[in-house]
Write an enzyme that holds these catalytic residues in place. Structure first.
Site, PDB file in Angstrom:
ATOM      1  N   TYR A  50       0.807  -1.223   0.000  1.00 33.96           N
ATOM      2  CA  TYR A  50       0.000   0.000   0.000  1.00 33.96           C
ATOM      3  C   TYR A  50       0.840   1.273   0.000  1.00 33.96           C
ATOM      4  O   TYR A  50       0.356   2.330  -0.385  1.00 33.96           O
ATOM      5  CB  TYR A  50      -0.980   0.019   1.178  1.00 33.96           C
ATOM      6  N   GLY A  53       1.206   3.611  -3.240  1.00 26.83           N
ATOM      7  CA  GLY A  53       0.247   4.646  -3.614  1.00 26.83           C
ATOM      8  C   GLY A  53      -0.231   5.505  -2.468  1.00 26.83           C
ATOM      9  O   GLY A  53      -1.010   6.441  -2.665  1.00 26.83           O
ATOM     10  N   HIS A  54       0.210   5.224  -1.236  1.00 24.42           N
ATOM     11  CA  HIS A  54      -0.310   5.944  -0.042  1.00 24.42           C
ATOM     12  C   HIS A  54       0.837   6.370   0.858  1.00 24.42           C
ATOM     13  O   HIS A  54       1.019   5.757   1.909  1.00 24.42           O
ATOM     14  CB  HIS A  54      -1.278   5.048   0.718  1.00 24.42           C
ATOM     15  N   PHE A  55       1.584   7.259   0.648  1.00 25.27           N
ATOM     16  CA  PHE A  55       1.688   8.155  -0.494  1.00 25.27           C
ATOM     17  C   PHE A  55       3.104   8.047  -1.026  1.00 25.27           C
ATOM     18  O   PHE A  55       4.030   7.880  -0.233  1.00 25.27           O
ATOM     19  CB  PHE A  55       1.381   9.585  -0.062  1.00 25.27           C
ATOM     20  N   VAL A  60       2.508   6.599   4.341  1.00 26.04           N
ATOM     21  CA  VAL A  60       1.717   6.582   5.565  1.00 26.04           C
ATOM     22  C   VAL A  60       0.816   5.352   5.528  1.00 26.04           C
ATOM     23  O   VAL A  60       0.158   5.088   4.517  1.00 26.04           O
ATOM     24  CB  VAL A  60       0.845   7.864   5.667  1.00 26.04           C
TER      25      VAL A  60
END
Length: 154
Positions: A50, A53-55, A60
């Site tokens: 994750y 894409g986050h971020f 985070v």
């Protein structure tokens, strides 16, 4: 009633939870007192899928995944109280109240997952849950979960 505290390694966790990569979010159980409480951990690595894409510029851990880690921890506490066969047991996250996010969780953090059993009524288990990093609360919530037994012959 015994007050013995139990710990579980990843091999035992894999026998109790149906989750697998990339959604298994509990690495170890440090303390488990059946019918009472559990303390587990999640090592947060930059390799988590994750974070791509986050971020991308400031990784985070998504709050919803912190809550999922707490729900998995609660499941491990539930299974310490109710004999289950993971192959025909479905553990459902059915409700959440009072969720609060208080600290960002980043790669390199060790997320401590604490759940305390509140009550079991009409098939619903209720827990107080708290996630911490370095002794600082990252998230907390009241969780409600249900255990359903599936028919494996169907």
């Amino acid at each position: 009633m015994s007050t013995e505290k139990i710990n579980l390694d990843i091999h035992k966790i894999l026998t109790l939870l149906p989750h697998r990569y990339p959604i298994l979010l509990v690495d170890r159980v440090l303390e488990l007192e059946p019918h009472k409480s559990i303390k587990a951990l999640k090592n947060v690595s930059i390799n988590e899928p994750y974070f791509q894409g986050h971020f991308p510029t400031r990784p985070v851990m998504p709050g919803v995944l912190i809550l999922e880690a707490l729900a998995q921890t609660a499941a491990l506490l539930t299974f310490s109280e109710e004999p289950s066969d993971p192959s025909n047991t479905l553990y459902l996250f059915v409700g959440i109240d009072n969720a609060r996010f208080k600290r960002v969780v980043e790669p390199g953090d060790q997320l401590m997952l604490n759940c305390t059993f509140e009550r079991h009524m009409r098939g619903i288990w209720k827990f107080k849950a708290r996630a911490e990093v370095d002794g600082v609360v990252a998230a907390e919530a009241d969780l409600m979960c249900a255990v359903r037994h599936t028919d494996t012959d169907a």
